[in-house]
Design a protein around this motif. Structure first.
Motif, PDB file in Angstrom:
ATOM      1  N   LEU A   1       0.813  -1.206   0.000  1.00  0.00           N
ATOM      2  CA  LEU A   1       0.000   0.000   0.000  1.00  0.00           C
ATOM      3  C   LEU A   1       0.848   1.258   0.000  1.00  0.00           C
ATOM      4  O   LEU A   1       0.366   2.336  -0.342  1.00  0.00           O
ATOM      5  CB  LEU A   1      -0.928   0.000   1.222  1.00  0.00           C
ATOM      6  N   ALA A   2       2.124   1.139   0.419  1.00  0.00           N
ATOM      7  CA  ALA A   2       2.956   2.324   0.525  1.00  0.00           C
ATOM      8  C   ALA A   2       3.505   2.765  -0.826  1.00  0.00           C
ATOM      9  O   ALA A   2       3.986   3.877  -0.970  1.00  0.00           O
ATOM     10  CB  ALA A   2       4.105   2.063   1.502  1.00  0.00           C
ATOM     11  N   ARG A   3       3.457   1.878  -1.820  1.00  0.00           N
ATOM     12  CA  ARG A   3       4.026   2.227  -3.128  1.00  0.00           C
ATOM     13  C   ARG A   3       3.060   3.110  -3.911  1.00  0.00           C
ATOM     14  O   ARG A   3       1.903   3.264  -3.565  1.00  0.00           O
ATOM     15  CB  ARG A   3       4.316   0.955  -3.911  1.00  0.00           C
ATOM     16  N   ASP A   4       3.559   3.668  -4.999  1.00  0.00           N
ATOM     17  CA  ASP A   4       2.708   4.483  -5.876  1.00  0.00           C
ATOM     18  C   ASP A   4       1.639   3.581  -6.473  1.00  0.00           C
ATOM     19  O   ASP A   4       1.925   2.733  -7.320  1.00  0.00           O
ATOM     20  CB  ASP A   4       3.578   5.095  -6.978  1.00  0.00           C
ATOM     21  N   PRO A   5       0.397   3.729  -6.052  1.00  0.00           N
ATOM     22  CA  PRO A   5      -0.617   2.748  -6.455  1.00  0.00           C
ATOM     23  C   PRO A   5      -0.951   2.799  -7.943  1.00  0.00           C
ATOM     24  O   PRO A   5      -1.295   1.790  -8.534  1.00  0.00           O
ATOM     25  CB  PRO A   5      -1.828   3.125  -5.596  1.00  0.00           C
ATOM     26  N   GLY A   6      -0.803   3.985  -8.562  1.00  0.00           N
ATOM     27  CA  GLY A   6      -1.176   4.105  -9.967  1.00  0.00           C
ATOM     28  C   GLY A   6      -0.185   3.451 -10.909  1.00  0.00           C
ATOM     29  O   GLY A   6      -0.518   3.092 -12.033  1.00  0.00           O
ATOM     30  N   SER A   7       1.057   3.287 -10.453  1.00  0.00           N
ATOM     31  CA  SER A   7       2.081   2.743 -11.346  1.00  0.00           C
ATOM     32  C   SER A   7       2.301   1.250 -11.139  1.00  0.00           C
ATOM     33  O   SER A   7       3.122   0.650 -11.820  1.00  0.00           O
ATOM     34  CB  SER A   7       3.403   3.476 -11.118  1.00  0.00           C
ATOM     35  N   THR A   8       1.578   0.652 -10.205  1.00  0.00           N
ATOM     36  CA  THR A   8       1.749  -0.785 -10.010  1.00  0.00           C
ATOM     37  C   THR A   8       0.996  -1.526 -11.110  1.00  0.00           C
ATOM     38  O   THR A   8       0.087  -0.983 -11.733  1.00  0.00           O
ATOM     39  CB  THR A   8       1.181  -1.253  -8.650  1.00  0.00           C
TER      40      THR A   8
END
Lengths: 198, 424
Positions: free
Chosen positions: B233-240
């Motif tokens: 959840l901590a990562r950039d959600p749009g680029s996953t």
């Protein structure tokens, strides 16, 4: 799923530590279940012991209401368990709980409570605990207490009061908390954001 | 027993629910809420329970369909019945406990007695009661259908078959069930019950919202970071590479698996008693089962009341226009070693304790904000234009608001052209 300590096979022929490990977990859960289920039939409490325990419980309530969570955390043993079941008939290995924390997760909970981006507690709840009917007995691992607690909470524009009872196991000369079980009947019908409960 | 006198002009839902924005009234207007209880909750297939909760004849569980009190029972022939929990005499709620086992349901008010399949079998002192045919005084029945143990029911007078209603959602549904050994999934006894002072649709808006986690759950994402656990959840959600899907009938899927190639267990925090239970599974050669202790990483939402998240079933229960109760039921894996369920108990507490409170706070903040009449609209345009596949599914990054747009379009359809409802 139904599990009980007695159902778990002992160490296999190798007697490995891993085979013992789930049994140790289940044994701790069984202690919790017995403390909860065995409370109603206890005899008249020891008045002197109850007075001593009352001071410890009042101290705990004061620390929590003041938001002195680090100090509160210091008062636990390493093998601490805080358990908030969903009913007074619950078993920690068979039933969902609101929470069941060991010392590690208690420390995380305090970290979360102090995080300015933990919106569920920012702004924090202001609580007032009214502890009463303190009864105490000698137990196999320390002093066992049962007390009632009324928890009054203010937060944002809301106000709620939860009546509960709590069971403590207090060990050693300094009555450190080894076990705390907080039984909140309202959890069985629905509570708004209960993240203030400790 | 068809519901009558439904006011067809509660509001112009074509105006209130537009492709890129929705009006605050659908969250704040008590008249709309009242209409939803029939047009959405009575007229749609709703999840009422799981067969594993009523294994034996006579077992029952009470729940609600919108605001209607409902009874799920197992009758002597083994059939599952969903009945209105309302005595045919004066309307008394028959079963008040959340669950139990009963050969007969005896109304506590005047003693009318019913079998678990809803048939009236006795009226006390029948000589002065003119009824000759007891079958005219059965409990109201709902159309009932099950999908692999999950029981759904509806008061829609002419419902589409459950399989058609599920449609493309079956793919995610099967993924969630099939990961359990033998495809065997059960539901544990008591739910966590959490209430918030907000409209039920706020939880629906949130269920497939892949953007909020980065902000609302910032504290969850960083909690315990000293032990070097980076939650997804901590990562950039749009680029996953995670995918959101907006399906027919308002169903939604968020598939997180492509973003977690190392498997969900690797991202799991050290929950209480993790190590001894984990090492027991490893020593037994069952390491591959550890992922079962966490959720499927496929969040499925079946409109209007069932959301799969983690290993919990989040059942959305509307209480009032500005009050909602979330029922969180934990699923178990009866075909797996017992350590899996013991871990699940602690794993699913993790998000409920350190993530859900943030959601609850956001829902209440939104409801308060929506009380401002001078600010009418809620923006839902992120990700437009929608990219619709040939099967009708809209796929996109998990930050797209396509799932919200699509469920609300389905909702607007239900509210605009109400289906007839009836008890059988």
């Amino acid at each position: 799923m139904t599990v009980a300590a007695a159902d778990v096979p002992g160490p296999g022929p190798s007697g490995s530590a891993a085979a013992d490990a789930p049994a140790a977990v289940l044994a701790r859960y069984e202690e919790l279940a017995e403390l909860l289920s065995g409370m109603d039939g206890r005899p008249l409490a020891d008045p002197d012991l109850s007075a001593t325990a009352a001071a410890a419980l009042a101290h705990e309530a004061r620390l929590l209401d003041a938001g002195r969570f680090e100090d509160w955390l210091d008062g636990w043993t390493d093998d601490a368990v805080l358990w908030v079941p969903l009913s007074d008939r619950a078993h920690p290995g068979n039933d969902q709980s609101l929470l069941l924390d060991d010392h590690r997760r208690l420390a995380e909970r305090i970290e979360w409570r102090c995080d300015p981006s933990a919106w569920g507690q920012q702004p924090p709840s202001r609580t007032t605990r009214v502890v009463g009917s303190v009864e105490a007995w000698d137990g196999p691992r320390g002093v066992v207490t049962r007390s009632t607690v009324l928890i009054d909470e203010h937060r944002h524009n809301r106000h709620q009061q939860l009546a509960a009872y709590q069971i403590h196991e207090l060990v050693g000369d300094d009555l450190r908390r080894r076990t705390k079980i907080l039984v909140v009947p309202a959890l069985a019908t629905g509570v708004r954001n209960p993240s203030f409960l400790l | 027993m068809t519901a009558a006198n439904i006011d067809p002009v509660v509001a112009d839902f074509g105006e209130l629910v537009q492709p890129h924005r929705v009006h605050r009234r659908i969250y704040t207007d008590p008249a709309i809420f009242e209409a939803e209880m029939t047009r959405v909750f009575a007229a749609s297939w709703c999840y009422v329970g799981h067969e594993s909760e009523i294994p034996d004849p006579g077992d029952y569980r009470t729940t609600t369909l919108g605001l209607r009190p409902v009874l799920m029972t197992r009758s002597r022939d083994g059939d599952v019945n969903v009945l209105l929990n309302r005595c045919a005499h004066r309307g008394t709620v028959l079963a008040a406990e959340s669950s139990g086992c009963a050969k007969r349901f005896v109304c506590p008010y005047h003693g009318w007695t019913y079998t678990p399949d809803g048939q009236l079998v006795a009226i006390p002192f029948p000589s002065d009661h003119p009824v000759e045919d007891y079958s005219t005084l059965s409990l109201g029945r709902l159309a009932t259908a099950t999908y692999r143990g999950f029981v759904f029911a509806t008061l829609n007078a002419d419902p589409e078959p459950l399989d058609c209603w599920l449609g493309e959602a079956v793919e995610a549904f099967d993924i969630i069930i099939d990961r359990h050994p033998g495809g065997e999934l059960a539901v544990m006894g008591s739910p966590q019950l959490l209430e918030f002072a907000g409209n039920w649709k706020l939880s629906w808006d949130n269920a497939a919202d892949g953007l909020h986690a980065t902000f609302a759950h910032h504290s969850y994402n960083t909690l315990g970071s000293t032990v070097d656990v980076e939650t997804v959840l901590a990562r950039d959600p749009g680029s996953t590479p995670m995918v959101s899907k907006a399906l027919r009938n308002g169903h939604m899927v968020v598939d997180q698996r492509p973003g977690i190639p190392q498997g969900p267990w690797a991202t799991m925090r050290d929950v209480p008693f993790r190590e001894p239970l984990e090492s027991a599974l490893v020593d037994a050669g069952a390491t591959e089962l550890l992922d079962l202790a966490t959720g499927s990483m496929v969040n499925l939402s079946l409109f209007p009341n069932l959301i799969f998240v983690g290993n919990q079933l989040l059942v959305v229960e509307p209480v009032a226009v500005d009050r909602t109760r979330l029922n969180l039921w934990l699923t178990s894996a009866p075909g797996a070693p017992p350590e899996i369920d013991l871990l699940r108990l602690r794993v699913d507490e993790d998000f409920v304790n350190f993530g859900t409170p943030d959601d609850l706070d956001m829902f209440e903040r939104v409801q308060r904000g929506l009380s401002v009449p001078e600010m009418e609209w809620i923006d839902m345009s992120r990700g437009l234009p929608d990219d619709r596949a040939t099967d009708g599914t809209i796929r996109g990054p998990i930050t797209s608001e396509a799932p919200q747009r699509r469920y609300l379009a389905h909702y607007a359809g239900l509210m605009t052209a109400p289906a007839a409802t009836r008890a059988r």
